[in-house]
Design an enzyme around this catalytic site. Structure first.
Site, PDB file in Angstrom:
ATOM      1  NE  ARG A   1      -3.566  -2.294   2.682  1.00 51.56           N
ATOM      2  CZ  ARG A   1      -3.279  -3.513   3.144  1.00 51.56           C
ATOM      3  NH1 ARG A   1      -2.050  -3.766   3.604  1.00 51.56           N
ATOM      4  NH2 ARG A   1      -4.191  -4.464   3.160  1.00 51.56           N
TER       5      ARG A   1
ATOM      6  CE  LYS B   1      -8.020  -0.534   4.400  1.00 50.13           C
ATOM      7  NZ  LYS B   1      -8.497  -0.154   3.048  1.00 50.13           N
TER       8      LYS B   1
ATOM      9  CG  HIS C   1      -4.843   0.228  -4.540  1.00 55.13           C
ATOM     10  ND1 HIS C   1      -4.509  -0.200  -3.267  1.00 55.13           N
ATOM     11  CD2 HIS C   1      -5.638  -0.752  -5.052  1.00 55.13           C
ATOM     12  CE1 HIS C   1      -5.081  -1.368  -3.023  1.00 55.13           C
ATOM     13  NE2 HIS C   1      -5.764  -1.723  -4.083  1.00 55.13           N
TER      14      HIS C   1
ATOM     15  NE  ARG D   1      -3.157  -4.057  -1.203  1.00 55.46           N
ATOM     16  CZ  ARG D   1      -2.797  -5.033  -0.383  1.00 55.46           C
ATOM     17  NH1 ARG D   1      -1.520  -5.344  -0.253  1.00 55.46           N
ATOM     18  NH2 ARG D   1      -3.705  -5.696   0.311  1.00 55.46           N
TER      19      ARG D   1
ATOM     20  CG  HIS E   1      -6.175  -9.052  -0.216  1.00 58.25           C
ATOM     21  ND1 HIS E   1      -5.226  -8.874  -1.201  1.00 58.25           N
ATOM     22  CD2 HIS E   1      -6.986  -7.959  -0.262  1.00 58.25           C
ATOM     23  CE1 HIS E   1      -5.450  -7.730  -1.823  1.00 58.25           C
ATOM     24  NE2 HIS E   1      -6.511  -7.149  -1.275  1.00 58.25           N
TER      25      HIS E   1
ATOM     26  CE1 TYR F   1      -6.777  -5.086  -6.798  1.00 52.41           C
ATOM     27  CE2 TYR F   1      -6.799  -6.459  -4.839  1.00 52.41           C
ATOM     28  CZ  TYR F   1      -6.732  -5.216  -5.427  1.00 52.41           C
ATOM     29  OH  TYR F   1      -6.622  -4.106  -4.652  1.00 52.41           O
TER      30      TYR F   1
END
Length: 332
Positions: free
Chosen positions: A174, A201, A281, A284, A307, A316
């Site tokens: 990120r 995050k 972004h 990523r 994730h 994605y």
């Protein structure tokens, strides 16, 4: 720093300065406690959410108050706020605004109007009317990244940007994680580098995460690119990615999160590609999408992107596999 040395790079890409608190704004009220608690308790309650989330919440509360609302709020007031801003604001922004109002009420132990049937029905109506598809950053795919890297030169800023693009892509970082890297976060190992992320995050309690950046064959190795930047910049401590002025001088401090998106768009444009849709972004998203296109197992991709589940990664994967085993492609 003298004014003549300031360029787009040093103006826009240096660390964001935080505005001094506005005591008339609701920002001290977001996670407010009643009197009688110690300053230490107030401090830890305020830090129960990330800085980015706190800024977003406070901005939402300011806008709610500017529209005539106040805390505590009634379900009717909140529903009217949604209705008046529907179409002007995205559904995602309205949902976040409800989350801010919910947080402001819950921390005070007040009845929460966002859970009322009226507010929920209003939000459902807004979603059905305007749709709730989220804007997604355009992924910078591996083939495009190579094209972008090929358009860079040998100046210090070029060396920095190559390292930033390659590390951001290979680590699926990120933008906040990328610009937050310090030299002591990097561990050299036989296979490449390990990036030690102190905060992210997906690690709200700061347990720490490790990201492997492997050595790569060919011209564009992220490990070699970072070593080249550290060598030319003479950085021996502190932030890795820093502003560079027009004379090639590396300055103290770190790039801001907004800087990553600016660099991506500038470099994409310089390579002859349309920069529309690209953001910080995109690096990523590019790693995840490129890996999906090459049929890399989802658990392997998630190990790099961090994730929490395949569901979080699925957008994605879907985008990356739109033309894999495509039914129409089998017919034409």
């Amino acid at each position: 720093m003298s004014a003549e040395l300031l360029t787009r790079d040093t103006i826009h890409l240096s660390e964001v300065k935080r505005a001094s608190p506005d005591r008339s704004a609701p920002q001290l009220q977001l996670l407010a406690l009643e009197t009688g608690f110690s300053p230490e308790t107030h401090f830890f309650v305020q830090n129960s959410v990330s800085e980015n989330s706190r800024r977003a919440y406070l901005s939402d509360l300011r806008e709610f108050e500017r529209g005539g609302g106040s805390i505590p709020a009634s379900p009717e007031t909140v529903a009217e706020h949604l209705a008046q801003n529907a179409g002007r604001l995205s559904v995602a922004t309205l949902v976040r605004r409800l989350a801010s109002l919910s947080k402001a009420h819950d921390t005070r132990g007040l009845p929460n109007p966002t859970r009322s049937p009226l507010v929920r029905a209003t939000l459902r109506g807004v979603k059905r009317t305007y749709g709730c598809a989220q804007h997604q950053a355009k992924p910078l795919l591996l083939s495009e990244l190579i094209q972008v890297l090929g358009a860079t030169g040998d100046k210090p800023k070029d060396v920095r940007d190559r390292a930033l693009l390659l590390i951001g892509f290979a680590g699926a970082l990120r933008r906040s994680e990328l610009v937050g890297l310090n030299l002591n976060n990097v561990e050299h190992v036989r296979q490449g580098m390990i990036m030690h992320l102190r905060h992210s995050k997906s690690d709200q309690e700061a347990r720490g995460q490790k990201i492997g950046i492997p050595l790569a064959r060919g011209q564009w190795c992220p490990v070699a690119a970072l070593e080249a930047w550290l060598a030319i910049s003479s950085i021996s401590d502190g932030p890795i990615f820093r502003p560079v002025d027009r004379h090639g001088r590396v300055h103290d401090g770190r790039l801001s999160g907004e800087a990553v998106g600016e660099i991506v768009r500038q470099r994409v444009s310089a390579a002859g590609l349309d920069p529309s849709g690209y953001s910080g972004h995109s690096l990523r998203a590019g790693l995840a999408t490129s890996a999906a296109q090459r049929r890399v197992p989802t658990w392997t991709i998630r190990a790099q992107t961090r994730h929490a589940s395949d569901a979080m990664l699925s957008r994605y994967i879907r985008d990356g596999e739109l033309f894999t085993h495509n039914a129409a492609g089998a017919l034409f």
